[in-house]
Design an enzyme around this catalytic site. Structure first.
Site, short mmCIF file in Angstrom:
data_model
loop_
_atom_site.label_atom_id
_atom_site.label_comp_id
_atom_site.label_asym_id
_atom_site.label_seq_id
_atom_site.Cartn_x
_atom_site.Cartn_y
_atom_site.Cartn_z
N LYS A 194 -6.14 2.64 3.69
CA LYS A 194 -6.93 2.08 2.60
C LYS A 194 -7.91 3.10 2.03
O LYS A 194 -8.11 3.17 0.82
CB LYS A 194 -7.64 0.81 3.08
CG LYS A 194 -6.63 -0.33 3.24
CD LYS A 194 -7.19 -1.51 3.97
CE LYS A 194 -6.16 -2.65 4.01
NZ LYS A 194 -6.51 -3.67 5.02
N GLU B 202 -0.73 -7.20 15.09
CA GLU B 202 0.70 -7.09 15.41
C GLU B 202 0.88 -7.09 16.93
O GLU B 202 -0.08 -6.89 17.68
CB GLU B 202 1.28 -5.77 14.88
CG GLU B 202 1.00 -5.50 13.43
CD GLU B 202 1.94 -6.25 12.51
OE1 GLU B 202 3.11 -6.48 12.91
OE2 GLU B 202 1.50 -6.63 11.42
N GLY C 297 -6.86 -14.60 2.44
CA GLY C 297 -5.63 -15.15 2.97
C GLY C 297 -4.51 -14.83 1.99
O GLY C 297 -4.76 -14.17 0.98
N ASP D 43 -4.57 1.59 9.65
CA ASP D 43 -4.60 0.74 8.46
C ASP D 43 -5.84 1.05 7.62
O ASP D 43 -5.76 1.15 6.39
CB ASP D 43 -4.60 -0.74 8.87
CG ASP D 43 -4.77 -1.66 7.68
OD1 ASP D 43 -3.80 -1.79 6.90
OD2 ASP D 43 -5.85 -2.22 7.49
N LYS E 97 0.80 -1.23 0.00
CA LYS E 97 0.00 0.00 0.00
C LYS E 97 0.83 1.28 0.00
O LYS E 97 0.38 2.32 -0.46
CB LYS E 97 -0.88 0.05 1.26
CG LYS E 97 -2.05 -0.88 1.27
CD LYS E 97 -2.87 -0.74 2.55
CE LYS E 97 -2.20 -1.40 3.73
NZ LYS E 97 -2.16 -2.87 3.67
N VAL F 4 -5.74 -3.38 -1.51
CA VAL F 4 -6.97 -3.18 -0.74
C VAL F 4 -7.88 -4.39 -0.96
O VAL F 4 -8.09 -4.82 -2.09
CB VAL F 4 -7.71 -1.89 -1.19
CG1 VAL F 4 -9.02 -1.72 -0.43
CG2 VAL F 4 -6.83 -0.66 -1.00
#
Lengths: 340, 340
Positions: B226, B211, B323, B222, B127, B154
């Protein structure tokens, strides 16, 4: 900059919405896509037809038809019938929007065939030709180096066929599941608000969604036709509506609706198709849907299809608030994609 | 039939999934798209790099890296660093999958820039370069007659950018609304099942979604990135994450969750953007969503974006079960679309 000649065969709600959309997008097509156009012919079901080789005032044509006037006065040439119209309109692109014939797909198939033979891109919102003649028309279009596109046949203008054609390369469709018939979805929603089946059908008729004879919708035929179109095109397996295992919504009672509601579920007329070893299993039937399904929130005349592919296990497309103008957009998108 | 030389820079979960997907789709690419390929270079973060001008055994490379071995043994050329790798890999297509740098987009921007300069199509799941250098990289790619594609940045491999590029011509994006951060969506879902915020965060960490420091997700960064990427590309208006009005989910209490549930509603971290007269309003904030919204049924790590355009008033894309393999599919689709 190329100047395309367009012909509109069929000038009902969708055809007229397309004319108004063409006007609204004229500058954008020119500035962004280097596309300019004339409308050289419009043929209506009950208000005559007009051919003007230099381009006709298609916005005036919309007003005339909506005022009940005939287009014959605008025409530079006499027009005998739709085939005569196609032969003489001189178009590069045909928008075929005559009424659907679920049994045979005719005469739309013959219209599209002749258009391709005459060197036009053939674009339609009519499901009949897709279900009854997809392979023939596709092959014929390729032989003539023209496009046969039909984005608006399923889920109005939402990109379904173009998605697989251009945005999902190398994705093999394994199965799908969706809500593709607006009328039954609206009826089931009204029944959730307490209406009886009959009153809900009358409401759907009053807003122009259900026909006087609502059986094509409530018995699942329209949904089955859409399943057949999706399987035929996206799985490339010829599949007719009669092969779909079909149950309509007539047996859904207010008690069943109330019981589902109490469980936090909803009855939906679910369309599905699944690839088997050598075949496809297609189905239209009422199913109980829970709130974890993307089908749950699809209300009224909105629609959804969830695709299962060998690369994306679940990809859904949802269209909200459709109408003749969204169907018209599918036709416009087909035009741009055919010529760019 | 052209034979494309591919280079993979970054060989984590996504890069390795791409290698396995390339192997699985090799015959289909050849038979259906007339595309054949060699992988001439792979550069990893911690397991060395390999360049083989005649093509290397990229499936073996996956196994070696997963066994903790260095790829240096496979290499025909010494590789100093990633820029040296790019100069010597001789590729036609670069897949850039180095770790994202939210602050500057570097060094990925420089990798992509050099790849384009060297005549490669530049494809990334990163990104950073989209948010920090979209216009520059796009212009630079056009000057070099190459493609800069980034479908996987995205919603994993779901077609978003390619949808507007190819399937939605002449549709002007007016606004969007969606759930684009998996971690917060999972946390809110766990809280609906009765977990505290802290326990839900720990769960998200245990399944590899959050995280060690979860703030990039739970504070909405995040999601804001996006939103910035979607606005920058799809509205063609430069927009940085700092311009997004951003509220995370730390203040959502179990009581609020329970109260929403009692009303048949759910708290979701909703991303939105809306065109204004001369600007864009971007927002990330928790919102109460009712069951009539397509956002309602989006569970766990699934995601959704609902687009409002001047031609389709509501079109949503929903991706379920994402995934590394779905992200890899977005990269593969970009490759096919870049060269076909």
């Amino acid at each position: 900059m190329p100047r395309y000649k367009l012909a509109l065969l069929g000038f009902g709600n969708v055809g007229r919405s397309l004319a108004l959309l063409l006007q609204r997008k004229e500058a954008e097509l020119r500035d962004r896509y280097d596309i300019t156009f004339n409308v050289t012919g419009i043929a209506t079901g009950r208000h005559g037809a007009a051919i003007c080789p230099d381009g006709l005032d298609y916005v005036r044509a919309v007003k005339m038809v909506e005022a009940g006037e005939s287009l014959a006065d605008l025409s530079r040439l006499p027009v005998q019938d739709n085939f005569d119209f196609l032969r003489n309109c001189g178009a590069d692109v045909l928008f075929e929007n005559t009424p659907v014939n679920h049994e045979t797909g005719q005469p739309a198939i013959n219209h599209l065939h002749l258009a391709l033979e005459l060197g036009m891109h053939a674009i339609t919102a009519n499901k009949g030709p897709v279900v009854h003649a997809y392979r023939d028309l596709k092959k014929f279009s390729e032989e003539h180096n023209k496009k046969f596109y039909f984005e608006s046949t399923v889920m109005d203008g939402a990109p379904i066929f173009s998605l697989f054609r251009s945005a999902l390369p190398a994705a093999r469709l394994l199965g799908l599941r969706g809500i593709l018939n607006s009328t039954t979805n609206l009826i089931l929603g009204r029944m959730e608000s307490g209406e009886s089946f009959d009153v809900a059908v009358q409401y759907a008729q009053s807003v122009g969604l259900a026909e006087t004879d609502p059986s094509a919708d409530v018995d699942g035929w329209d949904a089955a036709i859409k399943v057949a179109a999706l399987v035929t095109v996206l799985m490339d397996i010829p599949f007719i509506p009669q092969q779909v295992d079909r149950t309509g919504i007539r047996l859904i009672t207010p008690e069943m609706i109330a019981q589902a509601k109490a469980q936090g579920k909803r009855w939906k007329l679910v369309c599905s198709a699944e690839r088997q070893a050598d075949s496809v299993k297609g189905r239209v039937a009422p199913e109980l849907v829970s709130s974890s399904s993307p089908l749950y929130s699809v209300e009224g005349s909105s629609s959804i299809v969830e695709f299962h592919t060998d690369t994306l296990s679940s990809l859904s497309i949802v269209e909200g608030n459709p109408g003749p103008q969204t169907t018209a957009y599918g036709l416009l998108a087909d035009f741009i994609n055919a010529v760019r």
